[in-house]
Write an enzyme that holds these catalytic residues in place. Structure first.
Site, PDB file in Angstrom:
ATOM      1  N   TYR A  97      60.913  15.034 -20.308  1.00 25.29           N
ATOM      2  CA  TYR A  97      60.968  13.715 -19.671  1.00 25.29           C
ATOM      3  C   TYR A  97      62.320  13.592 -18.982  1.00 25.29           C
ATOM      4  O   TYR A  97      63.337  14.014 -19.531  1.00 25.29           O
ATOM      5  CB  TYR A  97      60.778  12.623 -20.719  1.00 25.29           C
ATOM      6  CG  TYR A  97      59.521  12.812 -21.538  1.00 25.29           C
ATOM      7  CD1 TYR A  97      58.265  12.597 -20.959  1.00 25.29           C
ATOM      8  CD2 TYR A  97      59.572  13.251 -22.852  1.00 25.29           C
ATOM      9  CE1 TYR A  97      57.108  12.809 -21.696  1.00 25.29           C
ATOM     10  CE2 TYR A  97      58.419  13.457 -23.596  1.00 25.29           C
ATOM     11  CZ  TYR A  97      57.186  13.228 -23.014  1.00 25.29           C
ATOM     12  OH  TYR A  97      56.048  13.442 -23.730  1.00 25.29           O
ATOM     13  N   CYS A 109      64.077  22.379 -43.002  1.00 21.17           N
ATOM     14  CA  CYS A 109      63.674  21.016 -43.385  1.00 21.17           C
ATOM     15  C   CYS A 109      63.808  20.891 -44.897  1.00 21.17           C
ATOM     16  O   CYS A 109      63.739  21.890 -45.618  1.00 21.17           O
ATOM     17  CB  CYS A 109      62.214  20.757 -43.006  1.00 21.17           C
ATOM     18  SG  CYS A 109      61.922  20.882 -41.244  1.00 21.17           S
ATOM     19  N   CYS A 113      56.403  19.869 -44.096  1.00 20.88           N
ATOM     20  CA  CYS A 113      55.170  19.099 -44.028  1.00 20.88           C
ATOM     21  C   CYS A 113      54.041  20.046 -43.661  1.00 20.88           C
ATOM     22  O   CYS A 113      54.163  20.816 -42.709  1.00 20.88           O
ATOM     23  CB  CYS A 113      55.285  18.016 -42.953  1.00 20.88           C
ATOM     24  SG  CYS A 113      56.811  17.077 -43.083  1.00 20.88           S
ATOM     25  N   CYS A 116      52.926  19.944 -40.051  1.00 16.82           N
ATOM     26  CA  CYS A 116      53.954  20.104 -39.010  1.00 16.82           C
ATOM     27  C   CYS A 116      53.360  20.708 -37.726  1.00 16.82           C
ATOM     28  O   CYS A 116      52.661  21.708 -37.776  1.00 16.82           O
ATOM     29  CB  CYS A 116      55.069  21.009 -39.514  1.00 16.82           C
ATOM     30  SG  CYS A 116      56.371  21.233 -38.282  1.00 16.82           S
TER      31      CYS A 116
HETATM   32  C1  LIG Z   1      58.373  12.982 -28.019  1.00 18.70           C
HETATM   33  C2  LIG Z   1      59.373  13.602 -27.191  1.00 18.70           C
HETATM   34  C3  LIG Z   1      60.406  12.857 -26.619  1.00 18.70           C
HETATM   35  C4  LIG Z   1      60.575  11.381 -26.854  1.00 18.70           C
HETATM   36  O1  LIG Z   1      59.538  10.624 -26.323  1.00 18.70           O
HETATM   37  P1  LIG Z   1      59.561   9.049 -26.565  1.00 18.70           P
HETATM   38  O2  LIG Z   1      58.291   8.566 -25.973  1.00 18.70           O
HETATM   39  O3  LIG Z   1      60.775   8.536 -25.856  1.00 18.70           O
HETATM   40  O4  LIG Z   1      59.662   8.822 -28.028  1.00 18.70           O
HETATM   41  C5  LIG Z   1      61.311  13.502 -25.822  1.00 18.70           C
HETATM   42  N1  LIG Z   1      61.208  14.826 -25.552  1.00 18.70           N
HETATM   43  C6  LIG Z   1      60.229  15.560 -26.076  1.00 18.70           C
HETATM   44  C7  LIG Z   1      60.156  17.000 -25.722  1.00 18.70           C
HETATM   45  C8  LIG Z   1      59.274  14.979 -26.923  1.00 18.70           C
HETATM   46  O5  LIG Z   1      58.314  15.746 -27.461  1.00 18.70           O
HETATM   47  S1  SF4 Z   2      57.144  17.557 -39.401  1.00 20.01           S
HETATM   48 FE1  SF4 Z   2      57.858  19.708 -39.298  1.00 20.01          FE
HETATM   49  S2  SF4 Z   2      59.911  19.592 -38.405  1.00 20.01           S
HETATM   50 FE2  SF4 Z   2      59.398  17.515 -39.125  1.00 20.01          FE
HETATM   51  S3  SF4 Z   2      60.226  17.369 -41.208  1.00 20.01           S
HETATM   52 FE3  SF4 Z   2      58.100  18.014 -41.389  1.00 20.01          FE
HETATM   53  S4  SF4 Z   2      58.178  20.263 -41.435  1.00 20.01           S
HETATM   54 FE4  SF4 Z   2      60.152  19.562 -40.664  1.00 20.01          FE
END
Ligand SMILES: *Cc1c(COP(=O)(O)O)cnc(C)c1O
Ligand code: SF4
Length: 350
Positions: A97, A109, A113, A116
């Site tokens: 973005y 971590c 999770c 994940c």
């Molecule tokens: C989710 C994400 C963001 C943040 O997105 P928001 O809509 O502002 O929460 C920024 N960069 C990456 C690569 C993402 O995956």
């Molecule tokens: S979602 Fe993935 S990166 Fe995030 S805390 Fe859990 S294991 Fe770690």
């Protein structure tokens, strides 16, 4: 107890589980499967372990105890479902973005999770950013003046020591005002991490918010409330991203309770995420129809302050889109067609 020693006390092996903690056959099968070393590792903090009250269906237990279902890979699932690699101009920096970048600070971590989505990275021993990597990322941010926000993610950036964390923030800070977003699950799984030293370490960076991931009301205990209060009392806003997880929180009563309790703690429920198409996570995914139906119920029950945005990170690098009753354009091949902001189409299974 310090957070370091709490973390050291984490359960990482089958043999460290208490004798009376009986594994189901599906859980047992993960621990004996030869492919487990390629997957997300098993590790759980004593506190998060203690939040699991029941058997194989327990909503907290399912988030940290792996099962054989993680080896069930669907043809449409991939290791990098969001195509993050293609948005990475510099190693461990994702710039998808315009005004914000995401930095993969560490692969470690406190709890892995099982759902994940960044499973090609989390726990894969790439370690903490090296000084050279940090330098390149800092230069990139300096050169890209459109970047107003730096998201520290991973892995969990709060597994860095306070001194390494503040050093990193200092190095990444360009000569202009930016916002730091710390994406961390430590307020949930390792709340001791939020202490006076942490507050002091981030105090020189006033434009800083914490985004965490509470998925179930049972994850909010006394220790977690203390951590959240400490952040907020010290002027650090906290937002929450919940992952919609089948059999764990895909229930209007549970989500109503979770979002209400978070709001009472002054934590804003920011996103409710539809599951990404990450390998071996099908058993956690609901359909988008289920999510939309939950959102309709929640809208009737919750204050606007407590209602998150229901969103999906489009598979194949389409970025995040809000999901509402107009999102599904048509049905095709056992799934639905969604669009990104430019009208490009993406398929997601039903
Ligand atoms: C989710 C994400 C963001 C943040 O997105 P928001 O809509 O502002 O929460 C920024 N960069 C990456 C690569 C993402 O995956
Ligand atoms: S979602 Fe993935 S990166 Fe995030 S805390 Fe859990 S294991 Fe770690």
């Amino acid at each position: 107890m310090s957070w370091e020693s709490e973390l050291k006390g984490s359960l990482k092996k089958r043999g460290q589980l208490p004798k009376d903690f009986l594994l189901t056959p599906d859980e047992e099968a993960w621990f004996t499967h030869s492919g487990r070393t390629d997957g997300v590792p098993f590790s759980v903090t004593p506190l998060f372990f203690s939040r699991a009250a029941g058997g194989g269906k327990d909503p907290v237990r399912r988030q940290f105890i792996p099962t054989i279902a993680e080896f069930d890979k669907k043809p449409y699932e991939t290791a990098d479902p969001l195509w993050e690699a293609s948005f990475s101009p510099v190693p461990r920096l994702i710039h998808r973005y315009r005004n914000r970048v995401l930095v993969l600070v560490t692969d470690q971590c406190a709890v892995y999770c099982r759902h994940c989505f960044r499973r090609h990275f989390s726990g894969k021993a790439s370690g903490i950013l090296s000084p050279e990597e940090t330098e390149k990322i800092a230069l990139y941010i300096q050169d890209h003046e459109e970047v107003r926000e730096i998201i520290l993610s991973g892995g969990d950036p709060l597994l860095l020591s306070d001194s390494r964390l503040s050093e990193l923030l200092k190095k990444l800070l360009p000569g202009r005002e930016v916002l730091f977003r710390l994406a961390t699950r430590t307020p949930v799984v390792l709340p001791e991490r939020i202490n006076e030293n942490f507050i002091a370490a981030v105090a020189p960076f006033p434009n800083l918010v914490v985004v965490t991931q509470f998925n179930h009301p049972r994850e909010i205990g006394r220790e977690n409330r203390r951590a959240l209060n400490m952040l907020i009392d010290n002027g650090i806003p906290v937002l929450n991203q919940t992952v919609l997880l089948k059999g764990i929180n895909d229930d209007a009563d549970i989500l109503e309770e979770l979002f209400t309790r978070l709001t009472f703690l002054k934590v804003h429920p920011y996103y409710l995420f539809q599951g990404d198409l990450a390998e071996g996570t099908a058993h956690f995914r609901t359909t988008i129809d289920d999510g939309l139906s939950l959102m309709r119920t929640l809208k009737e029950r919750l204050s606007g302050l407590s209602l998150p945005v229901y969103a999906l990170d489009l598979p194949g690098g389409g970025g995040k889109v809000r999901l509402d009753d107009t999102s599904i354009k048509r049905r095709e091949k056992g799934g639905c067609i969604l669009e990104d902001g430019t009208g490009k189409e993406y398929w997601y299974p039903d």
